[in-house]
Design a protein around this motif. Structure first.
Motif, mmCIF file in Angstrom:
data_model
loop_
_atom_site.group_PDB
_atom_site.id
_atom_site.type_symbol
_atom_site.label_atom_id
_atom_site.label_comp_id
_atom_site.label_asym_id
_atom_site.label_seq_id
_atom_site.Cartn_x
_atom_site.Cartn_y
_atom_site.Cartn_z
ATOM 1 N N PHE A 4 -7.880 5.644 -9.948
ATOM 2 C CA PHE A 4 -8.204 5.016 -8.810
ATOM 3 C C PHE A 4 -9.684 4.637 -9.056
ATOM 4 O O PHE A 4 -10.681 5.361 -9.418
ATOM 5 C CB PHE A 4 -8.189 5.769 -7.645
ATOM 6 C CG PHE A 4 -8.408 4.815 -6.205
ATOM 7 C CD1 PHE A 4 -7.398 4.148 -6.024
ATOM 8 C CD2 PHE A 4 -9.356 5.062 -5.755
ATOM 9 C CE1 PHE A 4 -7.348 3.364 -4.952
ATOM 10 C CE2 PHE A 4 -9.742 4.161 -4.622
ATOM 11 C CZ PHE A 4 -8.556 3.210 -3.893
ATOM 12 N N THR A 5 -9.790 3.166 -8.960
ATOM 13 C CA THR A 5 -11.124 2.484 -9.067
ATOM 14 C C THR A 5 -11.345 1.565 -7.978
ATOM 15 O O THR A 5 -10.405 0.594 -7.514
ATOM 16 C CB THR A 5 -11.479 1.715 -10.502
ATOM 17 O OG1 THR A 5 -10.460 0.806 -10.520
ATOM 18 C CG2 THR A 5 -11.316 2.686 -11.576
ATOM 19 N N MET A 23 -2.959 3.414 -3.601
ATOM 20 C CA MET A 23 -3.725 3.432 -2.015
ATOM 21 C C MET A 23 -2.936 4.455 -1.380
ATOM 22 O O MET A 23 -1.921 4.462 -0.580
ATOM 23 C CB MET A 23 -4.000 2.012 -1.409
ATOM 24 C CG MET A 23 -4.945 1.473 -1.915
ATOM 25 S SD MET A 23 -5.193 -0.145 -1.126
ATOM 26 C CE MET A 23 -5.396 0.368 0.597
ATOM 27 N N ASP A 24 -3.578 5.771 -1.265
ATOM 28 C CA ASP A 24 -2.869 6.944 -0.434
ATOM 29 C C ASP A 24 -3.990 7.701 0.107
ATOM 30 O O ASP A 24 -4.886 7.655 0.115
ATOM 31 C CB ASP A 24 -1.702 7.594 -1.382
ATOM 32 C CG ASP A 24 -2.555 8.128 -2.661
ATOM 33 O OD1 ASP A 24 -3.595 8.545 -2.426
ATOM 34 O OD2 ASP A 24 -1.783 8.432 -3.597
ATOM 35 N N LEU A 25 -3.329 8.848 0.774
ATOM 36 C CA LEU A 25 -4.069 9.776 1.561
ATOM 37 C C LEU A 25 -5.307 10.150 0.717
ATOM 38 O O LEU A 25 -6.523 10.571 1.214
ATOM 39 C CB LEU A 25 -3.354 10.945 2.030
ATOM 40 C CG LEU A 25 -4.168 11.895 2.756
ATOM 41 C CD1 LEU A 25 -4.558 11.321 3.993
ATOM 42 C CD2 LEU A 25 -2.908 13.040 3.369
ATOM 43 N N GLN A 26 -5.321 10.556 -0.549
ATOM 44 C CA GLN A 26 -6.085 11.086 -1.594
ATOM 45 C C GLN A 26 -7.335 10.091 -1.763
ATOM 46 O O GLN A 26 -8.378 10.379 -2.099
ATOM 47 C CB GLN A 26 -5.673 11.720 -2.851
ATOM 48 C CG GLN A 26 -4.703 13.006 -2.372
ATOM 49 C CD GLN A 26 -4.214 13.577 -3.678
ATOM 50 O OE1 GLN A 26 -4.023 13.081 -4.548
ATOM 51 N NE2 GLN A 26 -4.084 14.965 -3.685
ATOM 52 N N SER A 50 -4.455 -6.461 -6.579
ATOM 53 C CA SER A 50 -3.493 -6.841 -7.557
ATOM 54 C C SER A 50 -3.217 -5.631 -8.495
ATOM 55 O O SER A 50 -2.293 -5.679 -9.633
ATOM 56 C CB SER A 50 -4.145 -8.115 -8.535
ATOM 57 O OG SER A 50 -5.234 -7.649 -8.897
ATOM 58 N N GLY A 51 -4.276 -4.610 -8.556
ATOM 59 C CA GLY A 51 -3.888 -3.591 -9.359
ATOM 60 C C GLY A 51 -3.439 -2.375 -8.654
ATOM 61 O O GLY A 51 -3.416 -1.209 -9.136
ATOM 62 N N VAL A 52 -2.968 -2.537 -7.445
ATOM 63 C CA VAL A 52 -2.517 -1.489 -6.500
ATOM 64 C C VAL A 52 -0.853 -1.631 -6.460
ATOM 65 O O VAL A 52 -0.286 -2.688 -6.015
ATOM 66 C CB VAL A 52 -2.811 -1.514 -5.159
ATOM 67 C CG1 VAL A 52 -2.309 -0.541 -4.185
ATOM 68 C CG2 VAL A 52 -4.618 -1.181 -5.179
ATOM 69 N N PRO A 86 3.411 -2.857 -1.970
ATOM 70 C CA PRO A 86 2.495 -2.847 -0.792
ATOM 71 C C PRO A 86 2.948 -4.073 0.202
ATOM 72 O O PRO A 86 2.858 -4.007 1.380
ATOM 73 C CB PRO A 86 1.089 -3.105 -1.502
ATOM 74 C CG PRO A 86 1.471 -2.519 -2.716
ATOM 75 C CD PRO A 86 2.765 -2.647 -3.130
ATOM 76 N N ALA A 87 3.324 -5.229 -0.389
ATOM 77 C CA ALA A 87 3.975 -6.175 0.323
ATOM 78 C C ALA A 87 4.886 -5.932 1.277
ATOM 79 O O ALA A 87 5.159 -6.333 2.454
ATOM 80 C CB ALA A 87 3.985 -7.574 -0.539
ATOM 81 N N ARG A 88 5.982 -5.106 0.792
ATOM 82 C CA ARG A 88 6.995 -4.685 1.406
ATOM 83 C C ARG A 88 6.712 -3.912 2.585
ATOM 84 O O ARG A 88 7.034 -3.862 3.714
ATOM 85 C CB ARG A 88 8.066 -4.163 0.451
ATOM 86 C CG ARG A 88 9.350 -3.607 1.156
ATOM 87 C CD ARG A 88 10.265 -4.757 1.497
ATOM 88 N NE ARG A 88 11.272 -4.220 2.290
ATOM 89 C CZ ARG A 88 11.928 -4.308 3.340
ATOM 90 N NH1 ARG A 88 11.240 -5.667 3.981
ATOM 91 N NH2 ARG A 88 12.886 -3.881 3.861
#
Length: 115
Positions: A4-5, A23-26, A50-52, A86-88
């Motif tokens: 993750f960056t 992109m999550d809880l952690q 775009s990287g997620v 993520p869009a969904r």
């Protein structure tokens, strides 16, 4: 768990945060820290996702929180580069239009939300 960056670029008229990884809880606390230390009074924050490839409810909550924070000071949150999952997530939670409206207003285009 994926790497993750969070990379922040500040320009005179806008700030761009580029995110890569899940992109999550952690991972959301790291993004929140980067976003909340930036003074944004009235500016647009461009969040390049775009990287997620995966976002859970923690990521969605953070997006809503960032949007509220920015609107409170006259700014906008422009979400760019959404991948399919993520869009969904935004579509099924009826939040897609919130971010589409901000993004279109910031960029003058309806296409900025989707990669």
């Amino acid at each position: 768990m994926s790497d993750f960056t969070v990379v922040t670029q500040q320009h005179p008229d806008r700030t761009v945060i580029t995110v890569s990884g899940d992109m999550d809880l952690q991972t959301c606390p790291e993004l929140a820290q980067a976003a909340f230390i930036i003074p944004l009074g009235g500016q647009t924050l461009y969040l390049d996702l775009s990287g997620v490839s995966f976002m859970d409810s923690s990521g969605l909550s953070l997006l809503v929180l960032l949007r509220r924070r920015l609107h409170a000071v006259g700014g906008r949150l422009a979400v760019t580069g959404l991948q399919s999952q993520p869009a969904r997530l935004l579509e099924i939670t009826d939040t897609y239009e919130l971010f589409a409206a901000d993004t279109a207003a910031a960029d003058g285009s309806d296409e900025a939300l989707i990669a």
